[in-house]
Design a protein around this motif. Structure first.
Motif: not given
Length: 125
Positions: A68-77
């Motif tokens: 989640a730390v790796v992919f959350s920001s990119s998915a939210a973007w």
């Protein structure tokens, strides 16, 4: 007289890091907390290794939180880019969802690829 410098306290170090990384600290705390809750839900329905259930559960939790730390920001973007919802409003839900899905990513990814192939007109297996 003591010539040695005073050791930095943990509180002072925390204050320095928060002042330097303030905007990022809140985002990552949100991701870690929400992914922890999502991973707990996922772990509750998962079979663990009978020989070492605590180790297996802890390893699963760590894996889901780091994912989640790796992919959350990119998915939210991406959600912000294509839906118009602000990324900071959907970040908690994205982190929860990533960890909640847990080990079911492989079948979910296969379903997404099959749907994408059907949409393009190809034959999905």
């Amino acid at each position: 007289m003591n010539d040695h410098p005073a050791p930095i306290s943990l509180g002072g170090l925390a204050a320095a890091l928060i002042s330097l990384l303030g905007p990022l600290a809140g985002e990552y705390l949100t991701i870690v907390f929400c992914s922890f809750v999502g991973a707990m839900w996922s772990l509750s329905g998962r079979e663990t290794n009978a020989a070492a259930p605590r180790f297996d559960g802890a390893r699963f939790m760590l894996r889901m939180i780091l994912t989640a730390v790796v992919f959350s920001s990119s998915a939210a973007w991406l959600i912000e880019r294509y839906s118009g919802w602000p990324a900071h409003h959907v970040l908690a839900g994205v982190a929860f969802f990533i960890a909640f899905v847990g080990d079911r990513w492989r079948p979910l990814a296969g379903d997404i690829v099959a749907a994408f192939r059907r949409k393009l007109g190809g034959n999905a297996p």
